[in-house]
Structures are given as structure tokens and as C-alpha cells.
Motif scaffolding. Structure first.
Motif, PDB file in Angstrom:
ATOM      1  N   GLU A 136      40.295  48.863  36.502  1.00 15.56           N
ATOM      2  CA  GLU A 136      39.758  50.314  36.817  1.00 15.56           C
ATOM      3  C   GLU A 136      39.103  50.624  35.418  1.00 15.56           C
ATOM      4  N   LEU A 137      39.992  50.960  34.564  1.00 17.27           N
ATOM      5  CA  LEU A 137      39.263  50.839  33.118  1.00 17.27           C
ATOM      6  C   LEU A 137      37.939  51.105  32.773  1.00 17.27           C
ATOM      7  N   GLU A 138      38.271  52.368  32.292  1.00 15.54           N
ATOM      8  CA  GLU A 138      36.279  52.736  31.330  1.00 15.54           C
ATOM      9  C   GLU A 138      36.085  51.556  30.510  1.00 15.54           C
ATOM     10  N   CYS A 139      34.913  50.122  30.907  1.00 15.49           N
ATOM     11  CA  CYS A 139      34.153  49.531  30.129  1.00 15.49           C
ATOM     12  C   CYS A 139      33.112  49.416  30.883  1.00 15.49           C
ATOM     13  N   ASP A 140      32.221  48.550  29.981  1.00 14.82           N
ATOM     14  CA  ASP A 140      30.666  48.458  30.152  1.00 14.82           C
ATOM     15  C   ASP A 140      30.758  47.244  30.935  1.00 14.82           C
ATOM     16  N   ILE A 141      31.100  46.394  30.570  1.00 18.03           N
ATOM     17  CA  ILE A 141      31.315  44.963  31.220  1.00 18.03           C
ATOM     18  C   ILE A 141      32.622  44.157  31.964  1.00 18.03           C
ATOM     19  N   LEU A 142      32.327  44.334  32.871  1.00 22.23           N
ATOM     20  CA  LEU A 142      34.388  43.821  33.780  1.00 22.23           C
ATOM     21  C   LEU A 142      34.196  42.025  34.178  1.00 22.23           C
ATOM     22  N   ILE A 143      34.877  41.287  33.686  1.00 23.74           N
ATOM     23  CA  ILE A 143      34.824  39.603  33.920  1.00 23.74           C
ATOM     24  C   ILE A 143      36.708  39.894  34.281  1.00 23.74           C
ATOM     25  N   PRO A 144      36.504  39.317  35.787  1.00 22.44           N
ATOM     26  CA  PRO A 144      37.304  38.539  36.885  1.00 22.44           C
ATOM     27  C   PRO A 144      36.902  36.772  36.387  1.00 22.44           C
ATOM     28  N   ALA A 145      37.704  36.344  35.724  1.00 20.37           N
ATOM     29  CA  ALA A 145      38.634  35.345  35.366  1.00 20.37           C
ATOM     30  C   ALA A 145      39.360  34.513  36.382  1.00 20.37           C
ATOM     31  N   ALA A 146      39.829  34.866  36.778  1.00 21.95           N
ATOM     32  CA  ALA A 146      41.796  34.305  37.263  1.00 21.95           C
ATOM     33  C   ALA A 146      40.727  34.105  39.105  1.00 21.95           C
ATOM     34  N   LEU A 147      41.388  35.383  39.984  1.00 22.81           N
ATOM     35  CA  LEU A 147      42.454  34.508  41.014  1.00 22.81           C
ATOM     36  C   LEU A 147      40.698  35.353  41.803  1.00 22.81           C
TER      37      LEU A 147
END
Length: 476
Positions: free
Chosen positions: A303-314
Motif C-alpha cells: 500500500e506504499l507510494e510507488c509507480d509499479i507494484l510487482i507481487p511475485a510470491a503468493l
């Protein structure tokens, strides 16, 4: 499915989530309902129980192999070792493999396998026993073979397990000339291909990079074109997340947060991934990294500020309860099914671009395809042309020096003269595959006037599978 998963996914099982996305895409197509039902259904589900002696006692092992689609053979998909393995999960992952392969033009039907064990608590000897017995069970039912079903590594497995599978297959099928192609993800010494380990993470990088080159898409979310300076959060530092993080870091992107099961670390100025990995190896955790702030709840990092979020786990890490708090402009699904259907709808309304798993993490199966081809041809990539290319380049270089009446430096000559190695060819093929796949989805999205990339990707996959059935003459 656990009560917790039910609460975040609503009434959907993992497999239902994929079916829901499939049905959204099917509305854009004039295809007979019966054929759509055939494409959705798993063609073969093999659930097995077999005894293995462990610690002097007989233990009954639960395992699966699911072949989702036979529209093309062989079937292809990894084998995971986890205490959480269940039929719904394996069926879902097999279905995702079918759609991934169709999107990136890899001629396989989707499959998946799983063994319900915790490899962290077992000795190497016992893992080997279980792997070899599982393989023999697959052979008995004709669920493995170079032209039938080709397993690969997944969560909890790697080169070691794949080499045991190959050895077991060869011992039961001696003289099989193409036996090496019965499994991929093998060690290089046993017919593996260079570049396989980082393939999924590199595919994620290529897919996101291509999106970031698109001016129209970047304007829609208020970002500049390119990757340089983009703030990225990666959840999961396994094989996929680790390699993706490295490639993004090297490209000039800023990794502001990394999340693992025990928590996350954050630095708005950026994290040096190689230093974080050294800290992880030394301490067993990414927490308390000297150049970062700890975040105790790993889910909060999403939920942090960022341009790109990449969930790479579950799977299901972004759900209806936290989707409204996601601040990323772009989400790249490096994991399988990290966003629930309900969350998908919320994120779409927020204008967030989602690059779906059925395209973005297809790098692994793409390079597995290259390994399979290598095993069938019995020739490593580059062997036939590397020296020829170097000789041709040397002749061309000599002509240039003679015409220009100048000498090229030794270092520059090395760069110009070098022929393509296996890893160069593999990475080039992967890059071309991911770029081509992205533009096919993007073009189809525009021509069908589809709102999001995920639905467009499913439409592309369904069209290609239907085309395969028609070519086979099964549904005239």
C-alpha cells in the motif's frame, strides 16, 4: 480453501477466479458455448496416493498431475512441493499454463503437478525417494514423456528434482532417444539450457519495460516514458522476484521496498538489491537491513507510494479489503493469481494498469520450450553458427579497416567479433517473445475496444486455442 481465503476472495475458489476472467473475455467472442466449456475444463486430473518409507515408517504421500488442455501436445507445467498443495490449486495453475502458452505462441497444452509435502522439513534422501516414486507413478499412467507431458520446476523444486525425474524416466524407458526432453529445468550438464533460472524474472522485466515504452499508456497514469527513475515495490524475493528486482535495478529503476513473509523493508531513495541479498544470506531475513526502515506487516508494503507494484510470491495478496488502498499506477502480476476478481474490478475503476499473470510470467515456460527444442535437436544453441559468425565478422571488420584506413581497438574488436552464445540466443528469443506478446494483446485490446489488458489477454488466448481445435478438425 481456508476461511481466510474465502473472506478475501468472496465465494470464488482459485479455479473459479480464472473461470470468471475467462467468462469476461468470452463475452467479446462469438464462439459456441460448448467449445468454450471444453476450453475451460481440465481434460485430465490424476490424483494419487503412494507409500514411501521414511524414518523406518511407511508414509502415504498425496500428489497430483493435471493436464488442462490437449489442444496441443505435449502438455507443459511445473511441479510444486508444498504442504498447501491441493487439487483446486493444481487445476488453476494448469489452466493458467494453457493460456500463457497460447499468448506467447509456445505450442504446449497447460499442465501442473504438485506433491503435498514440506521439503524444508525433509532430508534430501527422502525428497529423492518421493520424487522418484512420483515419477514412476506418472510413467505408469502415461502422464510424462517428451511428446505427452513435460514437467518443470516450480515452488519448492529445482534442477535437483528435475534431474531425478529425468534419471527415473530413463531407467524405466531405456533407449528412449529423446528422453532428455521428458522434463525441463534440468542442470546444464544434463541437457538444461542457460538462462532458465532467471527466465521468469527477466520475462517480467521485459513485459513491464515494453509497457513503459508506450507513451499513450504512460500518459493515462501520469508517468514519463521509460523505466529510469520509476519507483518499484516487489513482494517476494524467491527466484522470480529476486531476478526481476536485479534487472529493474540495473535498468535505472528505483526499488523503494522489498517484502517477504516476515515483513518488508523500505527506503524512498532506493535499495541496493545485491546488498539486501547479502544481508538476507547473513541473517536469514531482509529485516533490519542497515539502509532501510522495517515494515512489520508485509501486506502494508503493498500500500506504499510507488509507480509499479510487482507481487511475485503468493496468490490473492491484493483483495477487496486492501485494493482501495493500493497507490501504484501499474501492477505487474509476476506471481500466479495475486489479484482476486473483486480487487480487479476496484483497481480498474481506479485507473490502475494491470499487466496480467497469463502474459507477464510466461518467461519461464518460454525458455522451457527452448530447452525442450534443444533436447529434441540434440544440439546446444550456438554450436552450429557461433564460429561461423565470428569468422564472418572478422572478415567484415578487415574490410572496414582497409576502406577507412584505420585500426579498431582491441577491446572494440572483441565486442564486434564475438559470436552469439547459448545464453545470448535464449535471452534474445525471450525478449522477442515478450515484446511480440505484449503488442498482440495491445493491438487486440484496441481492435475489440476492451477496457483492460487482462481481458484482452484472455481473448487472445481463447482465439488461439479455438484456432488450434479448428486446425485439428475436431470442431468443423
Amino acid at each position: 480453501m481456508s476461511k481466510k481465503n474465502q473472506s478475501i476472495t468472496g465465494a470464488y475458489s482459485f479455479f473459479n477466479c480464472i473461470e470468471k476472467n475467462f467468462d469476461k473475455a468470452a463475452r467479446f467472442l462469438s464462439i459456441e458455448k460448448g467449445l468454450l466449456e471444453q476450453i475451460k475444463a481440465c481434460n485430465a486430473v490424476y490424483r494419487m496416493h503412494f507409500p514411501v518409507k521414511i524414518g523406518g515408517k511407511i508414509k502415504v504421500i498425496e500428489a497430483y498431475r493435471v493436464q488442462h488442455s490437449h489442444h496441443k501436445l505435449p502438455c507443459k507445467g511445473g511441479i510444486r512441493y508444498s504442504i498447501k498443495v491441493n487439487q483446486d490449486e493444481v487445476m488453476t495453475l494448469a489452466a493458467l499454463m494453457t493460456y500463457k502458452c497460447a499468448i506467447v505462441d509456445v505450442p504446449f497444452g497447460g499442465a501442473k503437478g504438485g506433491i503435498k509435502i514440506d521439503p524444508q522439513t525433509m532430508s534430501t534422501e527422502n525428497i529423492e525417494k518421493i520424487t522418484r516414486r512420483y515419477t514412476s507413478e506418472l510413467i505408469k499412467k502415461n502422464f510424462i514423456g517428451p511428446g505427452i507431458d513435460v514437467p518443470a520446476p516450480d515452488y519448492g523444486t529445482g534442477e535437483r528434482e528435475m534431474s531425478w525425474i529425468f534419471d527415473t524416466f530413463l531407467s524405466i524407458r531405456p533407449g528412449e532417444v529423446d528422453a532428455l526432453a521428458c522434463v525441463t529445468g534440468k542442470p546444464i550438464s544434463q541437457g538444461g539450457v542457460r538462462g532458465r533460472k532467471e527466465a521468469t524474472g527477466l520475462g517480467v522485466f521485459y513485459g513491464i519495460r515494453e509497457l513503459c515504452y508506450m507513451k499513450e499508456e504512460m500518459l493515462s497514469v501520469g508517468l514519463d516514458v521509460g523505466l529510469v527513475g520509476k519507483k518499484i515495490i516487489i513482494q517476494g524475493l524467491g527466484n522470480v522476484g529476486y531476478h526481476a528486482a536485479n534487472f529493474f535495478h540495473e535498468s535505472g529503476a528505483i526499488i523503494v521496498a522489498l517484502a517477504e513473509r516476515e515483513g518488508a523493508i523500505y527506503n524512498k531513495k532506493g535499495l541496493d538489491v545485491s546488498k539486501v541479498i547479502l544481508h538476507l544470506k547473513d541473517t536469514g531475513s531482509i529485516l533490519n537491513f542497515p539502509e532501510a526502515k522495517n515494515i512489520e506487516n508485509t501486506e502494508n508494503a503493498l500500500e506504499l507510494e510507488c509507480d509499479i507494484l510487482i507481487p511475485a510470491a503468493l496468490e490473492n495478496v491484493i483483495h477487496k479489503n486492501n485494493a482501495n488502498r493500493i497507490k501504484a499506477k501499474i501492477i505487474g502480476e509476476a506471481a500466479n493469481g495475486p489479484i482476486t476478481p473483486d480487487a480487479d474490478d476496484i483497481l480498474e475503476k481506479k485507473g490502475i494498469i494491470i499487466v496480467p499473470d497469463i502474459y507477464l510470467n510466461a518467461g519461464g515456460v518460454t525458455v522451457s520450450y527452448f530447452e525442450w527444442l534443444k533436447n529434441l535437436s540434440h544440439v546446444r544453441y550456438g554450436r552450429m553458427e557461433k564460429r561461423f559468425s565470428e569468422n564472418m565478422n572478422a572478415e567484415l571488420l578487415q574490410v572496414i579497416e582497409n576502406v577507412c584506413k584505420t585500426k579498431i581497438s582491441t577491446e572494440e574488436k572483441k565486442i564486434i567479433l564475438r559470436g552469439a552464445r547459448e545464453i545470448d540466443l535464449v535471452r534474445s528469443g525471450l525478449e522477442d517473445t515478450m515484446i511480440s506478446g505484449f503488442h498482440k494483446i495491445r493491438d487486440l485490446k484496441k481492435s475489440y475496444r476492451i477496457e483492460n489488458i487482462r481481458t484482452a489477454a484472455f481473448v487472445l488466448a481463447i482465439n488461439k486455442i479455438v484456432d488450434s481445435y479448428e486446425r485439428l478438425g475436431i470442431f468443423p
